[in-house]
Design a protein around this motif. Structure first.
Motif: not given
Length: 176
Positions: A26-41, A75-83
């Motif tokens: 649902x979210x990837x760490x270290x990747x800037x989105x189109x709004x310029x925000x980057x979620x950190x690990x 996890x190391x890549x981002x926010x992982x979801x299962x549902x």
């Protein structure tokens, strides 16, 4: 309290199995989105220990829950979801059909920023987020994750894997 939204296009990392089970990022760490925000690990860690349930909504509408997230973790890549999309609910049936047809290809998180700082490029580095919900949406903001599959066709999985190899090669050649 202001609830913000961050979009992530579903991708090779998101799979829909049997028309209703979803798993992916649902979210990837270290990747800037189109709004310029980057979620950190680690940005979700505190929230995930406090909040027992993250809601699965349709287009961020709190009056339209369409399923349940059985697992939400970093996890190391981002926010992982299962549902599971609840096909017993009319909007859930619609969502499963739209995802299966490729008409809906986005996830978006609903969150409150707890800690952030400017990145020097006009964006924000988000270091702590209070996660409220993960929605299925029409228009995602993070283009680095793409719809993976409707996981009930083994031949389609092979084609997706081949497409991913070609996509990786294209990106590598574009950088060189």
């Amino acid at each position: 309290m202001t609830l913000e939204h961050k979009f992530c296009q579903l991708g090779g990392d998101l799979v829909v199995v049997d028309g209703s089970t979803i798993e992916g990022y649902a979210s990837l760490f270290g990747k800037s989105d189109q709004g310029g925000d980057t979620v950190e690990k680690g940005a979700y860690a505190a929230s995930l220990t406090k909040r027992a349930s993250i809601k699965m909504l349709w287009q961020h509408d709190p009056s339209e829950p369409i399923g349940v997230w059985d697992e939400v973790r970093e996890d190391a890549k981002g926010l992982w979801v299962k549902g599971r999309i609840l096909t017993e609910v009319s909007r859930g049936r619609e969502a499963a059909a739209l995802i299966g047809a490729g008409a809906i290809d986005g996830l978006s998180i609903g969150y409150r920023t707890v800690k952030s700082r400017k990145d020097g490029k006009g964006g924000r580095l988000l270091s702590e987020l209070e996660l409220w919900e993960v929605s299925l949406v029409t228009f995602p903001m993070l283009p680095d994750a793409r719809v993976g599959a409707k996981g009930d066709d083994p031949a389609a999985q092979t084609l997706r894997e081949m497409a991913a190899v070609f996509d990786d090669a294209r990106r590598t050649m574009a950088r060189d």
